[in-house]
Design an enzyme around this catalytic site. Structure first.
Site, PDB file in Angstrom:
ATOM      1  N   THR A 179      38.378 -38.708  10.536  1.00 39.32           N
ATOM      2  CA  THR A 179      37.660 -38.445  11.783  1.00 39.32           C
ATOM      3  C   THR A 179      36.560 -37.410  11.591  1.00 39.32           C
ATOM      4  O   THR A 179      36.638 -36.577  10.681  1.00 39.32           O
ATOM      5  CB  THR A 179      38.659 -37.928  12.839  1.00 39.32           C
ATOM      6  OG1 THR A 179      37.953 -37.451  13.971  1.00 39.32           O
ATOM      7  CG2 THR A 179      39.507 -36.776  12.305  1.00 39.32           C
ATOM      8  N   ASP A 180      35.576 -37.431  12.485  1.00 38.00           N
ATOM      9  CA  ASP A 180      34.525 -36.401  12.432  1.00 38.00           C
ATOM     10  C   ASP A 180      35.053 -35.022  12.833  1.00 38.00           C
ATOM     11  O   ASP A 180      34.424 -34.005  12.576  1.00 38.00           O
ATOM     12  CB  ASP A 180      33.322 -36.793  13.312  1.00 38.00           C
ATOM     13  CG  ASP A 180      33.656 -36.977  14.786  1.00 38.00           C
ATOM     14  OD1 ASP A 180      34.835 -36.837  15.170  1.00 38.00           O
ATOM     15  OD2 ASP A 180      32.719 -37.271  15.566  1.00 38.00           O
ATOM     16  N   GLU A 181      36.252 -34.984  13.472  1.00 43.41           N
ATOM     17  CA  GLU A 181      36.766 -33.698  13.963  1.00 43.41           C
ATOM     18  C   GLU A 181      37.087 -32.721  12.835  1.00 43.41           C
ATOM     19  O   GLU A 181      37.207 -31.523  13.073  1.00 43.41           O
ATOM     20  CB  GLU A 181      38.011 -33.910  14.837  1.00 43.41           C
ATOM     21  CG  GLU A 181      37.724 -34.793  16.031  1.00 43.41           C
ATOM     22  CD  GLU A 181      38.686 -34.621  17.195  1.00 43.41           C
ATOM     23  OE1 GLU A 181      39.521 -33.700  17.159  1.00 43.41           O
ATOM     24  OE2 GLU A 181      38.589 -35.411  18.142  1.00 43.41           O
TER      25      GLU A 181
ATOM     26  N   TYR B 233      45.566 -31.406  15.445  1.00 45.26           N
ATOM     27  CA  TYR B 233      45.235 -32.776  15.036  1.00 45.26           C
ATOM     28  C   TYR B 233      44.203 -32.762  13.908  1.00 45.26           C
ATOM     29  O   TYR B 233      44.416 -33.353  12.839  1.00 45.26           O
ATOM     30  CB  TYR B 233      44.715 -33.588  16.236  1.00 45.26           C
ATOM     31  CG  TYR B 233      43.989 -34.854  15.828  1.00 45.26           C
ATOM     32  CD1 TYR B 233      44.664 -35.925  15.252  1.00 45.26           C
ATOM     33  CD2 TYR B 233      42.600 -34.980  16.000  1.00 45.26           C
ATOM     34  CE1 TYR B 233      43.994 -37.090  14.853  1.00 45.26           C
ATOM     35  CE2 TYR B 233      41.926 -36.131  15.612  1.00 45.26           C
ATOM     36  CZ  TYR B 233      42.629 -37.181  15.039  1.00 45.26           C
ATOM     37  OH  TYR B 233      41.957 -38.317  14.651  1.00 45.26           O
TER      38      TYR B 233
ATOM     39  N   LYS C 277      44.440 -33.923   9.928  1.00 40.39           N
ATOM     40  CA  LYS C 277      43.578 -34.950   9.317  1.00 40.39           C
ATOM     41  C   LYS C 277      42.812 -34.343   8.130  1.00 40.39           C
ATOM     42  O   LYS C 277      42.656 -34.976   7.091  1.00 40.39           O
ATOM     43  CB  LYS C 277      42.593 -35.523  10.347  1.00 40.39           C
ATOM     44  CG  LYS C 277      43.212 -36.366  11.444  1.00 40.39           C
ATOM     45  CD  LYS C 277      43.876 -37.650  10.969  1.00 40.39           C
ATOM     46  CE  LYS C 277      42.914 -38.692  10.485  1.00 40.39           C
ATOM     47  NZ  LYS C 277      43.635 -39.982  10.184  1.00 40.39           N
TER      48      LYS C 277
HETATM   49  P1  NAD Z   1      46.329 -44.825  17.859  1.00 36.85           P
HETATM   50  O1  NAD Z   1      47.102 -43.610  18.266  1.00 36.85           O
HETATM   51  O2  NAD Z   1      45.846 -45.768  18.901  1.00 36.85           O
HETATM   52  O3  NAD Z   1      47.213 -45.685  16.830  1.00 36.85           O
HETATM   53  C1  NAD Z   1      47.969 -45.097  15.808  1.00 36.85           C
HETATM   54  C2  NAD Z   1      48.941 -46.147  15.276  1.00 36.85           C
HETATM   55  O4  NAD Z   1      49.704 -45.553  14.221  1.00 36.85           O
HETATM   56  C3  NAD Z   1      49.953 -46.638  16.325  1.00 36.85           C
HETATM   57  O5  NAD Z   1      50.073 -48.036  16.275  1.00 36.85           O
HETATM   58  C4  NAD Z   1      51.256 -45.956  15.915  1.00 36.85           C
HETATM   59  O6  NAD Z   1      52.409 -46.707  16.277  1.00 36.85           O
HETATM   60  C5  NAD Z   1      51.079 -45.861  14.408  1.00 36.85           C
HETATM   61  N1  NAD Z   1      51.884 -44.770  13.838  1.00 36.85           N
HETATM   62  C6  NAD Z   1      51.960 -43.481  14.293  1.00 36.85           C
HETATM   63  N2  NAD Z   1      52.836 -42.777  13.533  1.00 36.85           N
HETATM   64  C7  NAD Z   1      53.292 -43.639  12.579  1.00 36.85           C
HETATM   65  C8  NAD Z   1      54.208 -43.496  11.496  1.00 36.85           C
HETATM   66  N3  NAD Z   1      54.842 -42.325  11.262  1.00 36.85           N
HETATM   67  N4  NAD Z   1      54.447 -44.562  10.690  1.00 36.85           N
HETATM   68  C9  NAD Z   1      53.817 -45.756  10.928  1.00 36.85           C
HETATM   69  N5  NAD Z   1      52.971 -45.953  11.949  1.00 36.85           N
HETATM   70  C10 NAD Z   1      52.706 -44.890  12.767  1.00 36.85           C
HETATM   71  O7  NAD Z   1      45.145 -44.279  16.958  1.00 36.85           O
HETATM   72  P2  NAD Z   1      43.637 -44.796  16.819  1.00 36.85           P
HETATM   73  O8  NAD Z   1      42.810 -44.152  17.853  1.00 36.85           O
HETATM   74  O9  NAD Z   1      43.653 -46.259  16.663  1.00 36.85           O
HETATM   75  O10 NAD Z   1      43.264 -44.118  15.414  1.00 36.85           O
HETATM   76  C11 NAD Z   1      43.538 -44.775  14.181  1.00 36.85           C
HETATM   77  C12 NAD Z   1      43.060 -43.909  13.029  1.00 36.85           C
HETATM   78  O11 NAD Z   1      41.659 -43.680  13.151  1.00 36.85           O
HETATM   79  C13 NAD Z   1      43.705 -42.531  12.986  1.00 36.85           C
HETATM   80  O12 NAD Z   1      43.925 -42.187  11.652  1.00 36.85           O
HETATM   81  C14 NAD Z   1      42.662 -41.609  13.614  1.00 36.85           C
HETATM   82  O13 NAD Z   1      42.777 -40.298  13.111  1.00 36.85           O
HETATM   83  C15 NAD Z   1      41.382 -42.282  13.174  1.00 36.85           C
HETATM   84  N6  NAD Z   1      40.210 -42.098  14.070  1.00 36.85           N
HETATM   85  C16 NAD Z   1      40.299 -42.352  15.408  1.00 36.85           C
HETATM   86  C17 NAD Z   1      39.160 -42.241  16.205  1.00 36.85           C
HETATM   87  C18 NAD Z   1      39.191 -42.546  17.680  1.00 36.85           C
HETATM   88  O14 NAD Z   1      38.190 -42.338  18.362  1.00 36.85           O
HETATM   89  N7  NAD Z   1      40.276 -43.063  18.231  1.00 36.85           N
HETATM   90  C19 NAD Z   1      37.948 -41.844  15.633  1.00 36.85           C
HETATM   91  C20 NAD Z   1      37.896 -41.565  14.252  1.00 36.85           C
HETATM   92  C21 NAD Z   1      39.048 -41.708  13.476  1.00 36.85           C
HETATM   93  O1  DAU Z   2      35.895 -37.712  17.301  1.00 38.05           O
HETATM   94  C1  DAU Z   2      36.888 -38.593  16.889  1.00 38.05           C
HETATM   95  C2  DAU Z   2      38.159 -38.314  17.673  1.00 38.05           C
HETATM   96  O2  DAU Z   2      37.929 -38.759  18.999  1.00 38.05           O
HETATM   97  C3  DAU Z   2      39.386 -38.993  17.072  1.00 38.05           C
HETATM   98  O3  DAU Z   2      39.630 -38.474  15.797  1.00 38.05           O
HETATM   99  C4  DAU Z   2      40.608 -38.780  17.967  1.00 38.05           C
HETATM  100  O4  DAU Z   2      41.714 -39.507  17.459  1.00 38.05           O
HETATM  101  C5  DAU Z   2      40.269 -39.273  19.360  1.00 38.05           C
HETATM  102  O5  DAU Z   2      41.359 -39.001  20.225  1.00 38.05           O
HETATM  103  C6  DAU Z   2      39.006 -38.598  19.895  1.00 38.05           C
HETATM  104  O6  DAU Z   2      39.234 -37.188  20.161  1.00 38.05           O
HETATM  105  P1  DAU Z   2      38.636 -36.461  21.465  1.00 38.05           P
HETATM  106  O7  DAU Z   2      39.439 -35.263  21.741  1.00 38.05           O
HETATM  107  O8  DAU Z   2      37.168 -36.301  21.362  1.00 38.05           O
HETATM  108  O9  DAU Z   2      38.920 -37.639  22.553  1.00 38.05           O
HETATM  109  P2  DAU Z   2      39.509 -37.609  24.041  1.00 38.05           P
HETATM  110  O10 DAU Z   2      39.338 -38.988  24.591  1.00 38.05           O
HETATM  111  O11 DAU Z   2      40.866 -36.989  24.117  1.00 38.05           O
HETATM  112  O12 DAU Z   2      38.502 -36.642  24.800  1.00 38.05           O
HETATM  113  C7  DAU Z   2      37.103 -36.890  24.832  1.00 38.05           C
HETATM  114  C8  DAU Z   2      36.445 -35.734  25.573  1.00 38.05           C
HETATM  115  O13 DAU Z   2      36.856 -35.767  26.951  1.00 38.05           O
HETATM  116  C9  DAU Z   2      36.866 -34.364  25.053  1.00 38.05           C
HETATM  117  O14 DAU Z   2      35.758 -33.484  25.118  1.00 38.05           O
HETATM  118  C10 DAU Z   2      37.950 -33.913  26.034  1.00 38.05           C
HETATM  119  C11 DAU Z   2      37.523 -34.552  27.350  1.00 38.05           C
HETATM  120  N1  DAU Z   2      38.640 -34.932  28.266  1.00 38.05           N
HETATM  121  C12 DAU Z   2      39.647 -35.697  27.766  1.00 38.05           C
HETATM  122  C13 DAU Z   2      40.698 -36.070  28.590  1.00 38.05           C
HETATM  123  C14 DAU Z   2      41.850 -36.898  28.047  1.00 38.05           C
HETATM  124  C15 DAU Z   2      38.608 -34.546  29.593  1.00 38.05           C
HETATM  125  O15 DAU Z   2      37.660 -33.863  30.064  1.00 38.05           O
HETATM  126  N2  DAU Z   2      39.648 -34.903  30.400  1.00 38.05           N
HETATM  127  C16 DAU Z   2      40.716 -35.638  29.960  1.00 38.05           C
HETATM  128  O16 DAU Z   2      41.663 -35.917  30.756  1.00 38.05           O
END
Ligand code: NAD
Ligand code: DAU
Length: 350
Positions: A131-133, A156, A160
């Site tokens: 992730t970019d985080e 988190y 990562k």
């Molecule tokens: P998500 O939470 O929707 O899905 C995670 C999946 O992993 C789920 O299906 C869960 O059941 C499985 N999982 C969790 N713990 C596990 C374990 N111990 N063993 C096996 N499976 C397990 O997550 P997402 O948003 O789809 O993110 C997927 C990946 O991409 C993550 O590694 C996250 O860090 C990365 N990522 C997410 C975002 C985003 O915006 N959502 C952005 C950049 C990177």
């Molecule tokens: O940047 C990549 C990341 O983006 C991924 O690595 C993470 O897995 C993914 O969850 C996401 O993280 P963020 O914290 O940026 O996403 P989230 O949707 O939780 O929040 C987006 C923005 O909105 C953040 O600035 C927090 C704000 N927010 C979020 C929630 C859930 C609110 O203001 N209110 C809310 O209830």
């Protein structure tokens, strides 16, 4: 036939990656390994579950013996590792779970790959999705490049970042052929409604308050999840071992501007008066350690691998809102039971 392991394939991004690979590569056997936590949902994959080149395995990446045995039996040719605990707010209330899955789970996979590939890494790939985080927070200027130093702030992102370091260390120390990509915020279908966009669509639809953290001035760079899956496909096949690729949408929004846009679009779709949904906006206590701004410079992947986003945000957000409105049953299923408890806990003190 090559066998590819995709971890976390029942989650949001993972299900899009599994769908793309199963449909595009009938010559691959795709094994989806997922623990099915609250975030994993096999309903995300109904359209591919009966395809001959797809198999689901339920299991926990933290379970070292199970992972070792699975690798010994299946001798995977490649790994695309997405399984993770992914929600920042949950990492604030329960950091340890993030260490288990994101750090120890990743190391278990690396150990198993190293063991079964036995130093013969020809044609093998271990691709870790990050992730970019991990890069921390930007001020008003600048963007994250692949050279930006790691500076994670939440449990988190710290977990990562730690897993990314292990992935690089396994290449440097043992020669495991690893690659990493770091992506910005994804949006689209099948995202669990704890994350901003699906949560707010759900709340607007149900006339519930929209909890904006702090002043809503934080900036995120949004990318359509299908474009992230396309980038993963490109990097898995054409990326160079040892390289890192940043993936992003060149699409920055303050939270409040994004939320207001969603309110306006949903007023129109739900036949509400202009401005009605915006009345649901409620400013609540800020997230602890809330990163101000993320912005990805995705020049390298464009220049070296020819990838760029295919969809403009305006169209992507329309499609996304429509999907959640049309898939009421999916949303109702995932927001029943445990979700209610989570929601009350998470927002009670805000
Ligand atoms: P998500 O939470 O929707 O899905 C995670 C999946 O992993 C789920 O299906 C869960 O059941 C499985 N999982 C969790 N713990 C596990 C374990 N111990 N063993 C096996 N499976 C397990 O997550 P997402 O948003 O789809 O993110 C997927 C990946 O991409 C993550 O590694 C996250 O860090 C990365 N990522 C997410 C975002 C985003 O915006 N959502 C952005 C950049 C990177
Ligand atoms: O940047 C990549 C990341 O983006 C991924 O690595 C993470 O897995 C993914 O969850 C996401 O993280 P963020 O914290 O940026 O996403 P989230 O949707 O939780 O929040 C987006 C923005 O909105 C953040 O600035 C927090 C704000 N927010 C979020 C929630 C859930 C609110 O203001 N209110 C809310 O209830």
């Amino acid at each position: 036939m090559k066998t590819i392991l995709i971890t976390g394939g029942a989650g949001f991004i993972g299900s899009h990656v599994v769908r793309l690979f199963v449909n595009k590569y009938p010559e691959y056997k795709i094994v989806n390994l997922d623990k099915l936590t609250y975030a994993g949902n096999l309903n995300n994959l109904k359209d591919v579950e009966n395809k001959p080149n797809y198999e689901f395995v339920k299991g926990d990446i933290v379970d070292e013996k199970f992972i070792q045995k699975l690798f010994e039996e299946r001798k995977f040719d490649g790994v695309i590792h997405l399984a993770a605990e992914s929600h920042v707010d949950r990492s604030i209330s329960n950091p340890t779970e993030f260490v288990f899955t994101n750090v120890i789970g990743t190391v278990n996979l690396l150990n198993a790959a190293k063991f079964v590939w036995k130093d013969n890494f020809d044609g093998k790939r271990f691709y870790h999705i990050s992730t970019d985080e991990v890069y921390g927070s930007l001020g008003n200027e600048g963007m994250f490049t692949e050279e930006t130093a790691y500076d994670p702030h939440s449990p988190y992102s710290a977990s990562k970042a730690s897993s990314d370091h292990f992935v690089r260390a396994y290449l440097d120390t043992f020669g495991v052929p690893t690659l990493i990509s770091n992506c910005s915020n994804n949006y689209g279908s099948f995202q669990f409604p704890e994350k901003l966009i699906p949560l707010f669509i759900h709340n607007i639809k149900n006339n519930k308050p929209l909890p904006v953290y702090g002043k809503g001035e934080n900036v995120r760079d949004w990318l359509w999840v299908v474009d992230h899956a396309r980038a993963i496909d490109t990097i898995f096949h054409d990326g160079k071992v040892g390289e890192t690729y940043n993936i992003g949408g060149f699409n920055e929004w303050t939270n409040i501007a994004l939320i207001k846009t969603m309110c306006q679009k949903m007023d129109a779709k739900l036949g509400r008066k202009k401005g009605e949904s915006e009345k649901l906006i409620t400013y609540v206590k800020d997230r602890a350690g809330h990163d101000l701004r993320y912005a990805i410079d995705a020049t390298k992947i464009k220049k070296e691998l020819g990838w760029e986003p295919s969809l403009q945000f305006e169209e992507g957000i329309e499609k996304t809102i429509d999907w959640y409105l049309e898939n009421e049953e999916w949303l109702n299923n995932v927001t029943s039971g445990d979700y209610q408890k989570y929601y009350e806990e998470q927002y009670k003190e805000r």
